[in-house]
Design an enzyme around this catalytic site. Structure first.
Site, mmCIF file in Angstrom:
data_model
loop_
_atom_site.group_PDB
_atom_site.id
_atom_site.type_symbol
_atom_site.label_atom_id
_atom_site.label_comp_id
_atom_site.label_asym_id
_atom_site.label_seq_id
_atom_site.Cartn_x
_atom_site.Cartn_y
_atom_site.Cartn_z
ATOM 1 N N HIS A 85 -10.080 -31.530 -37.262
ATOM 2 C CA HIS A 85 -10.035 -30.412 -36.317
ATOM 3 C C HIS A 85 -11.209 -30.402 -35.348
ATOM 4 O O HIS A 85 -11.179 -29.683 -34.348
ATOM 5 C CB HIS A 85 -10.023 -29.085 -37.092
ATOM 6 C CG HIS A 85 -9.002 -29.043 -38.181
ATOM 7 N ND1 HIS A 85 -9.307 -29.271 -39.503
ATOM 8 C CD2 HIS A 85 -7.673 -28.815 -38.131
ATOM 9 C CE1 HIS A 85 -8.210 -29.189 -40.228
ATOM 10 N NE2 HIS A 85 -7.199 -28.914 -39.427
ATOM 11 N N HIS A 135 -9.617 -20.432 -35.804
ATOM 12 C CA HIS A 135 -9.101 -21.746 -36.177
ATOM 13 C C HIS A 135 -10.224 -22.775 -36.027
ATOM 14 O O HIS A 135 -10.991 -22.728 -35.062
ATOM 15 C CB HIS A 135 -7.917 -22.122 -35.282
ATOM 16 C CG HIS A 135 -7.186 -23.343 -35.751
ATOM 17 N ND1 HIS A 135 -7.617 -24.623 -35.465
ATOM 18 C CD2 HIS A 135 -6.064 -23.487 -36.500
ATOM 19 C CE1 HIS A 135 -6.797 -25.495 -36.011
ATOM 20 N NE2 HIS A 135 -5.849 -24.834 -36.652
ATOM 21 N N GLU A 137 -10.329 -25.765 -35.020
ATOM 22 C CA GLU A 137 -10.340 -26.491 -33.752
ATOM 23 C C GLU A 137 -10.935 -25.634 -32.633
ATOM 24 O O GLU A 137 -11.690 -26.135 -31.782
ATOM 25 C CB GLU A 137 -8.921 -26.921 -33.371
ATOM 26 C CG GLU A 137 -8.878 -27.746 -32.103
ATOM 27 C CD GLU A 137 -7.470 -28.093 -31.652
ATOM 28 O OE1 GLU A 137 -7.245 -28.156 -30.428
ATOM 29 O OE2 GLU A 137 -6.592 -28.285 -32.525
ATOM 30 N N SER A 234 -1.974 -23.881 -41.424
ATOM 31 C CA SER A 234 -1.686 -24.939 -40.447
ATOM 32 C C SER A 234 -1.077 -24.321 -39.196
ATOM 33 O O SER A 234 0.062 -23.842 -39.209
ATOM 34 C CB SER A 234 -0.719 -25.966 -41.046
ATOM 35 O OG SER A 234 -0.212 -26.815 -40.040
#
Length: 333
Positions: A85, A135, A137, A234
């Protein structure tokens, strides 16, 4: 159950599905590091968002930590792998200060987004990141630039509330795993409010996200049930559930394993859509198909909407290690 008593069921199996090149590369990096350096190999955060994969790597000797300060001082010689990520710039800097040997498994397409954000900043633009708060990322992308240089936009409502200091000096990037349709709406709203806003040099949403969403769109109409194999954390898997529901499936569910399926709740279905998020291994897809074969007279209809040939090589430090099929058996079956 005797074959004669089984109700017919057509499984529309999406292709492409499951592992993307970035996920495959990240898992290979951990396995190769274990082969080359021995256990333990530390991994910051889940290497990919899938418990089956994480537990398989743990069984091989990987140790997962949330932050690198959890690595014992007497294990500083052990490799530490950064997840697919991506991480903020502060993480490799901290690793270097601690004299840790690290391997960065960030997906090359996530790294591309990092470079796009940095380019906007260098050109004097305030960076608008379309993504989901919290998240990994998004945390990694925002961490490429100084505090205050990036604004996170999650919804079109956020666009309406966004008040940049200089509306004429904006550039946007997006999280790679978003819904293509939702992102188009948000970016459209941004461009309408801020016509001078600059796009990245290339599309931010990755090919695998787009391909898997397109496959689900193609197979969802008329499906009594659509199952997406993936983890609750996810992002790309959750987006596939939303795409299936919007595209005509009567119901869509996210499942991690066949054991998650509530067979009493499924009822009298005749058509099942089936796909998997980019971090879900094929062995679980096969497990779920076999679980349906035990209860239904199954016909599998493979729905091919794209062919993926991408292959991201691992870093040079690991290219002298041979990876065998047996090494990856825990994910490939």
């Amino acid at each position: 159950m005797p074959e004669s008593d089984k109700r017919p069921l057509t499984i529309r199996l999406c292709q492409p599905r499951g592992f993307c090149a970035g996920v495959d590369r990240a898992i290979q990096i951990v396995v190769l590091a274990l082969k080359k350096y021995g256990a333990p190999v530390y991994v910051r955060h889940e290497i990919v968002h899938n418990r089956y994969v994480v537990e398989g790597l743990q069984n091989l000797g990987a140790v997962f930590v949330e932050e690198i300060d959890e690595i014992p001082a007497d294990h500083r010689h052990c490799p530490v792998v950064f997840s697919a990520h991506g991480v903020p710039k502060s993480v490799p800097r901290d690793a270097a200060e601690r004299a840790l040997f690290y391997l960065d498994a960030t997906c090359p397409l996530v790294s591309k987004v990092h470079k796009q954000a940095i380019r906007h900043h260098r050109l004097g633009r305030h960076v608008v990141l379309v993504g989901h708060a919290g998240h990994p990322e998004v945390i990694g992308t925002m961490g490429q630039l100084p505090d205050g240089a990036v604004s996170l936009i999650e919804t079109e409502e956020d666009v309406a509330r966004f008040a940049p200091a200089d509306p004429a000096a904006l550039g946007f990037v997006t999280q790679t795993t978003l819904s293509v349709d939702d992102t188009a709406g948000i970016i459209g709203a941004l461009k309408q409010r801020f016509p001078a806003m600059q796009a990245p040099a290339a599309e931010s949403i990755c090919y695998a996200t787009t391909n898997r969403q397109d496959a689900v769109k193609e197979t969802a109409p008329g499906a009594d049930l659509f199952l997406i194999v993936g983890a609750p954390n996810s992002s790309n898997s959750r987006r596939l559930v939303e795409v299936a529901e919007r595209s005509g499936a009567r119901r869509a569910l996210l499942v991690q394993r066949a054991a998650d399926i509530d067979w009493d709740e499924i009822g009298a279905i005749r058509t099942l859509g089936l796909s998997a998020g980019a971090s879900a291994p094929e062995i679980i897809v096969n497990e779920i198909i076999e679980a349906f074969r035990e209860r239904f007279d199954v016909t599998v209809d493979l729905a091919i909407t794209a062919t993926e040939t991408e292959d991201f090589p691992v870093m040079r430090a690991l290219r002298d290690v041979e990876l065998t099929r047996a090494d990856m058996a825990f994910v490939n079956g």
